[in-house]
Write an enzyme that holds these catalytic residues in place. Sequence first.
Site, PDB file in Angstrom:
ATOM      1  N   ASP A   1       0.828  -1.208   0.000  1.00  0.00           N
ATOM      2  CA  ASP A   1       0.000   0.000   0.000  1.00  0.00           C
ATOM      3  C   ASP A   1       0.864   1.261   0.000  1.00  0.00           C
ATOM      4  OD1 ASP A   1      -2.485   1.198  -0.188  1.00  0.00           O
ATOM      5  OD2 ASP A   1      -2.807   1.287   1.978  1.00  0.00           O
ATOM      6  N   LEU A   2       1.932   1.226  -0.800  1.00  0.00           N
ATOM      7  CA  LEU A   2       2.765   2.424  -0.941  1.00  0.00           C
ATOM      8  C   LEU A   2       2.010   3.463  -1.756  1.00  0.00           C
ATOM      9  CD1 LEU A   2       6.416   1.226  -1.569  1.00  0.00           C
ATOM     10  CD2 LEU A   2       5.599   2.674   0.290  1.00  0.00           C
TER      11      LEU A   2
END
Length: 303
Positions: A145-146
């Site tokens: 979830d960058l």
Amino acid sequence: MSHATAPPAPPLAPGTRPAPGYEVLAHLARTGWLDLYDAWSEERDCRCVVKVVRPDRRHEEGLGDRLLREGRWLRSFTHPHLVRAYETFESPQPLVVLETLTGETLTHLVHRLRRRPAAEDVALLGVHLCSAIHYLHGQGLLHLDLKPSNVVVDCGHAKVLDLSVARPPGAAPAGVGTFCYLAPEQARGGLLTAAADVWGIGVTLYEVAAGDLPFDCGEGTGSRTGDVTTGDVTTGRDDWYPQLEDTAPSIRSRRRLPRDLATAIDGCLQPDPDARPAVRELAAAFEAVLPWQHRHVAPTLPP
């Protein structure tokens, strides 16, 4: 006879003690399932961030365990580009205490700047992200979830936040992560590898460098997220992802950058995971863009 849905419970008021030794100073943010508070730690005599499951979602199975798992990981991890956790509590409610970070998220930075960050600052950010992700991969986890809202920058030093959807490499349901930032294989579901986080690095740097995402995700869909426990996408159409229909346009179509830096970012956004560079290779490409006297040093992003 229909009954109106009860409104979500309000956040905790200032002065509330969510756990022994901690006092709420202010409510910071509310996500789809969490509340974040600015709090005071009596033991440390300093401010901290308290992260708890929203009151209206505490009955949902798995959310408390998910939060505590993230807290335990962040307590055991030690890395200069990852946020630290101080404590976790299982009662009176699942709760994680995190360090307070100065600076601002990349999301705020991108919208605040009147000009785009210099190429060298984009490359340095890439080095920091690669460092954090390399460490996580060494711990057996993918971040998944960058995105700019999960990175805080202060005086050129970046820290990665939020391991709430992190998991080991392997099979995963479709849609785990944030809609506009998902690697194609995350959108489809199936086998996830380190290449999914390489995509995350690339799409984050693309947005920072160009001021916008490489894909048109449609109005209001940028925050569409998947649930790590079920794989469900919570809003919007769950069968449409622009990443599965189009190839990301080259960053050089949006912004003039040094060729090697542009090539590295474009390489992260290849649809085929096997065509993306490895994290070590990517870090070396970003570091090569930096002037030699600035390598391993943190210059200041533009004000």
